[in-house]
Design a protein around this motif. Structure first.
Motif, PDB file in Angstrom:
ATOM      1  N   SER A  10    -117.082  61.825 -74.329  1.00  0.00           N
ATOM      2  CA  SER A  10    -115.705  62.095 -73.886  1.00  0.00           C
ATOM      3  C   SER A  10    -115.155  60.961 -73.318  1.00  0.00           C
ATOM      4  O   SER A  10    -115.869  60.182 -72.562  1.00  0.00           O
ATOM      5  CB  SER A  10    -115.677  63.452 -72.934  1.00  0.00           C
ATOM      6  OG  SER A  10    -116.543  64.737 -73.529  1.00  0.00           O
ATOM      7  N   ALA A  12    -111.872  60.190 -70.172  1.00  0.00           N
ATOM      8  CA  ALA A  12    -110.893  60.915 -69.384  1.00  0.00           C
ATOM      9  C   ALA A  12    -109.955  59.815 -68.616  1.00  0.00           C
ATOM     10  O   ALA A  12    -110.394  58.829 -68.553  1.00  0.00           O
ATOM     11  CB  ALA A  12    -111.651  61.764 -68.138  1.00  0.00           C
ATOM     12  N   GLY A  37    -108.730  64.855 -69.910  1.00  0.00           N
ATOM     13  CA  GLY A  37    -109.748  64.485 -70.799  1.00  0.00           C
ATOM     14  C   GLY A  37    -110.512  65.328 -71.780  1.00  0.00           C
ATOM     15  O   GLY A  37    -109.960  66.422 -71.566  1.00  0.00           O
ATOM     16  N   VAL A  78    -123.269  65.080 -72.118  1.00  0.00           N
ATOM     17  CA  VAL A  78    -122.325  64.856 -72.321  1.00  0.00           C
ATOM     18  C   VAL A  78    -122.039  63.508 -71.547  1.00  0.00           C
ATOM     19  O   VAL A  78    -122.141  63.484 -70.190  1.00  0.00           O
ATOM     20  CB  VAL A  78    -121.008  65.784 -71.766  1.00  0.00           C
ATOM     21  CG1 VAL A  78    -119.573  65.285 -71.906  1.00  0.00           C
ATOM     22  CG2 VAL A  78    -121.130  66.962 -72.518  1.00  0.00           C
ATOM     23  N   ALA A  80    -119.438  60.796 -70.375  1.00  0.00           N
ATOM     24  CA  ALA A  80    -117.908  60.479 -70.103  1.00  0.00           C
ATOM     25  C   ALA A  80    -117.368  59.129 -69.683  1.00  0.00           C
ATOM     26  O   ALA A  80    -117.830  58.657 -68.887  1.00  0.00           O
ATOM     27  CB  ALA A  80    -117.158  61.697 -69.150  1.00  0.00           C
ATOM     28  N   VAL A  82    -114.525  57.027 -68.158  1.00  0.00           N
ATOM     29  CA  VAL A  82    -113.208  57.329 -67.281  1.00  0.00           C
ATOM     30  C   VAL A  82    -112.546  56.006 -67.170  1.00  0.00           C
ATOM     31  O   VAL A  82    -113.026  55.204 -66.668  1.00  0.00           O
ATOM     32  CB  VAL A  82    -113.503  57.980 -66.055  1.00  0.00           C
ATOM     33  CG1 VAL A  82    -112.229  58.328 -65.205  1.00  0.00           C
ATOM     34  CG2 VAL A  82    -114.352  59.170 -66.395  1.00  0.00           C
ATOM     35  N   TYR A 117    -116.655  65.498 -60.487  1.00  0.00           N
ATOM     36  CA  TYR A 117    -115.089  65.125 -60.830  1.00  0.00           C
ATOM     37  C   TYR A 117    -114.346  64.473 -59.949  1.00  0.00           C
ATOM     38  O   TYR A 117    -113.655  63.497 -60.084  1.00  0.00           O
ATOM     39  CB  TYR A 117    -114.227  66.450 -61.762  1.00  0.00           C
ATOM     40  CG  TYR A 117    -115.135  66.937 -62.742  1.00  0.00           C
ATOM     41  CD1 TYR A 117    -114.758  66.546 -64.119  1.00  0.00           C
ATOM     42  CD2 TYR A 117    -116.046  67.898 -62.710  1.00  0.00           C
ATOM     43  CE1 TYR A 117    -115.465  67.001 -65.022  1.00  0.00           C
ATOM     44  CE2 TYR A 117    -116.801  68.320 -63.747  1.00  0.00           C
ATOM     45  CZ  TYR A 117    -116.392  67.826 -65.181  1.00  0.00           C
ATOM     46  OH  TYR A 117    -117.308  68.281 -66.179  1.00  0.00           O
ATOM     47  N   ARG A 120    -114.943  60.616 -59.912  1.00  0.00           N
ATOM     48  CA  ARG A 120    -114.432  60.013 -60.662  1.00  0.00           C
ATOM     49  C   ARG A 120    -112.966  59.344 -60.326  1.00  0.00           C
ATOM     50  O   ARG A 120    -112.573  58.203 -60.629  1.00  0.00           O
ATOM     51  CB  ARG A 120    -114.023  60.757 -62.026  1.00  0.00           C
ATOM     52  CG  ARG A 120    -115.352  61.156 -62.692  1.00  0.00           C
ATOM     53  CD  ARG A 120    -114.955  62.055 -63.902  1.00  0.00           C
ATOM     54  NE  ARG A 120    -116.438  62.677 -64.381  1.00  0.00           N
ATOM     55  CZ  ARG A 120    -116.587  63.332 -65.225  1.00  0.00           C
ATOM     56  NH1 ARG A 120    -115.604  63.494 -66.271  1.00  0.00           N
ATOM     57  NH2 ARG A 120    -117.950  63.693 -65.621  1.00  0.00           N
TER      58      ARG A 120
END
Length: 143
Positions: A10, A12, A37, A78, A80, A82, A117, A120
């Motif tokens: 993923s 974001a 994202g 997953v 991610a 960023v 989160y 991030r």
């Protein structure tokens, strides 16, 4: 021979305006606040995926500035990536994927988001090299 692990990738974007505010969404599917994202498509570059996801979820266009962190949800597999982004427009709107989209001060983030989160955004606002972190979907895990 063991089966090859399956991961989802993923992207974001932590979108920061000239006043230091951050763009956040309240996801329509789970009601959680997060940076915009989603899943990277096979044919996309990382930057193209970030631009697409932010546009789909907030209605604004961005310029991708730099990678600020790589995060792995150990429970779901997953990964991610960023990126810090600069908005090219400032008028976000609710979308099919986000019930609410708004600009917030960084001090508001911890009260809105799960730690997995919120970090991030903290990482994206810093000047350090890209962070690497693991989490269980909510809480950060020790390295």
């Amino acid at each position: 021979m063991p089966e090859t692990p399956k991961h989802s990738v993923s992207v974001a974007g932590v979108v920061v305006d000239d006043n230091g505010r951050v763009l956040v969404i309240k996801r329509r599917d789970n009601g959680h606040w997060e940076p915009p994202g989603g899943v990277l498509e096979l044919s996309e570059s990382f930057e193209a995926g970030v631009r697409r996801e932010i546009a789909e979820e907030t209605g604004i266009s961005v310029e991708v500035e730099r990678l600020t962190g790589v995060y792995k949800n150990m429970t779901r597999g997953v990964v991610a990536l960023v990126f810090r982004c600069r908005p090219l427009s400032l008028r976000p709107s609710a979308t099919d994927e986000a019930v609410t989209v708004r600009w917030v001060n960084p001090s508001e983030v911890v009260g809105l988001m799960d730690p997995a989160y919120a970090i991030r955004i903290d990482d994206a606002l810093g000047e350090s090299a890209a962070a690497t972190r693991t989490h269980d979907g909510v809480q950060l895990m020790q390295a």
